[in-house]
Write a protein that holds these residues in place. Structure first.
Motif: not given
Lengths: 298, 220
Positions: B167-169, B174-180, B192-201, B205-206
């Motif tokens: 995501l950093a690349e 990342i505004g908020h993240m929870e792991v369980s 993972i909540e993020v500040d920018e829109p996430i595109e399909d590519h 990649q993830i």
């Protein structure tokens, strides 16, 4: 998240100070939030407009829902209108018939564009395609009509509700009618402030409207409420264009709608347990459609 | 702001009759199917509130099944989803519940096949827009104000770091993240909540990173 406007006051102030149309601010905000190009956004709305045109066209040919509760009224209204003796005027009955056409198609499980919901999908296109005949807008102006509607709907959805289950019919047809009124004003050359007056006047006259669908179907009274929503929008737009203003500011009207929705009993919020759904005829219709066992639960 | 796009208001294009009970229901089914990653063989669907009271009239049932078959809100095949499900041998059951839920339009989907099960709670918040409130017993505490993705992964060292650096690349914050996770070393979840829109590519990649089972966008 960075947005250009969070309420109607900010929307109108920005449009006035920058001398921009409300539709333009909605397009700019969409570009900002989604990082998509103007062209992509305009094209998507163009496609939605085409879906609306096709739905009206289908409805005006005559459709019937599976339950048999709705269908065919759009045809009756068009035939009546064409005789030229309407009391409330050709444009108004044209809007009403096209709103009904859309919702009859929706009830028959046809393809529609939600504006802002499916149950209230008739008002925005119905008024648009009627006003079109008088104002002769370009295709772009018709697309802009949808962005203006969308800008006001965006504020309602985020500050109140557009869900009948959460806020009653005032949140659905009420919002749709008020959105349409604001868009009519812009298309007719009114100011952003006049759009907000038209919105407020319409919404004030939709407050308290409950969601009480017979048999839980989006048919009775939804189709006819779209008809009246369209009429309400046109009259309010004319009032605002005449210079009539709302004593209660637009954002406060939206807030009032939200609070009324919160205090509205659950039986009147899309549960088919109260209002018209609970009348003897409403229950009898539900029983005929779904059988006695289903109705006992209702 | 829960509604971010003008197309949440003027849209979706959909098969009638209800945006919350038909289109929203189809989307809950579709997200469930995407998270499961394959066609489920069976489904038990528990309905609450207005969903429970009016699902037959609104076609909520056929819409959820349509979603589970991979159909989007405007797909005409939704109308015949029951028959299409039977054709491919998927069994399903609808159970209206009396219990109170926070939002009136709530559905709990339990789906599975011979190799696994999944449980999801979805809410239809109006105009066809939905939220996912729980997955496999993990509550997803999303603010609803930001774009969010859900990553199902193996509980292995480095898997979280790899997603974060991916995501950093892309210059996504990342505004908020929870792991369980349920048990050490087993299936785990990242929300993972993020500040920018996430595109399909970015999703693609993830999904190609090691230990990642499934990636889905759960909020725009």
């Amino acid at each position: 998240m960075n947005v250009l406007f969070r309420n109607v006051r900010e929307l109108v102030e920005l449009a006035t100070s920058e001398n921009k149309l409300i539709s333009e601010l909605m397009i700019e905000q969409e570009m900002l939030i989604t990082r998509r190009s103007r062209e992509e956004i305009m094209n998507q709305m163009d496609r939605n407009l085409t879906v609306m045109e096709e739905a009206v066209e289908k409805g005006l040919k005559g459709v019937q829902s599976t339950s048999g509760l709705t269908g065919g009224d759009a045809v009756l209204l068009q035939n009546y209108m064409k005789k030229g003796n309407t009391l409330s005027g050709t444009l108004l009955i044209d809007a009403v018939s096209k709103a009904v056409a859309t919702n009859e198609v929706n009830a028959a499980m046809g393809t529609i564009c939600a504006t802002p919901t499916a149950g209230s999908a008739g008002v925005v296109p119905g008024t648009l395609f009627a006003v079109q005949n008088q104002l002769n807008p370009t295709r772009e102006e018709m697309i802009r009509y949808l962005f203006t509607s969308g800008a006001f709907g965006f504020v309602v959805a985020n500050n109140a509700s557009i869900s009948g289950a959460a806020g009653g019919c005032q949140a659905e047809v009420g919002s749709a009618a008020a959105m349409a009124a604001a868009a009519i004003v812009e298309m007719a050359g009114g100011t952003p402030q006049q759009s907000s007056e038209a919105f407020a006047i319409t919404m004030k006259n939709m407050l308290g409207l409950v969601c009480d669908p017979v048999a839980g179907l989006v048919e009775v009274p939804c189709v006819k409420r779209n008809a009246m929503g369209a009429a309400n929008a046109l009259v309010a737009a004319d009032m605002a264009l005449a210079g009539v203003t709302s004593r209660i500011p637009c954002d406060e009207v939206i807030d009032a709608m939200f609070k009324i929705g919160q205090t509205m009993p659950t039986a009147l919020k899309e549960t088919a347990q109260g209002g018209l759904a609970a009348t003897p005829t409403g229950r009898a219709l539900a029983e005929r459609i779904f059988g006695a066992e289903f109705v006992k639960g209702v | 702001m829960k509604f971010k796009s003008v197309f949440d208001i003027i849209g979706p294009v959909m098969i009638g009759p209800s945006s919350s009970h038909t289109a929203g229901a189809a989307r809950i089914g579709l997200v469930t199917r995407e998270l499961f990653g394959r066609q489920p063989k069976w489904a038990k669907i528990y309905l609450y509130g207005s969903f429970a009271e009016t699902y037959k009239g609104h076609g909520t049932d056929i819409a959820i099944i349509g979603g589970l078959l991979g159909f989007d809100t405007f797909d005409e095949r939704i109308k015949t989803s029951f028959d299409l499900a039977r054709d491919i041998g998927m069994t399903f059951e609808f159970i209206p519940e009396n219990g109170h839920t926070e939002h009136p339009n709530t559905a709990r989907l339990v789906i599975g096949d011979e190799s696994g099960e999944m449980e999801l709670i979805g809410i239809s918040i109006g105009g066809g827009k939905i939220e996912i409130s729980e997955l496999n017993g993990f509550p997803l505490r999303l603010s609803g104000n930001h774009s969010a993705i859900l990553v199902v992964h193996d509980d292995k060292p480095g898997s979280i770091a790899k997603v974060a650096s991916c995501l950093a690349e892309q210059n996504i914050n990342i505004g908020h993240m929870e792991v369980s996770r349920k048990e050490q070393g087993q299936m785990a979840l990242m929300v993972i909540e993020v500040d920018e829109p996430i595109e399909d590519h970015v999703l693609l990649q993830i999904s190609q990173l090691p230990y990642i089972t499934q990636v889905t966008k759960i909020a725009d």
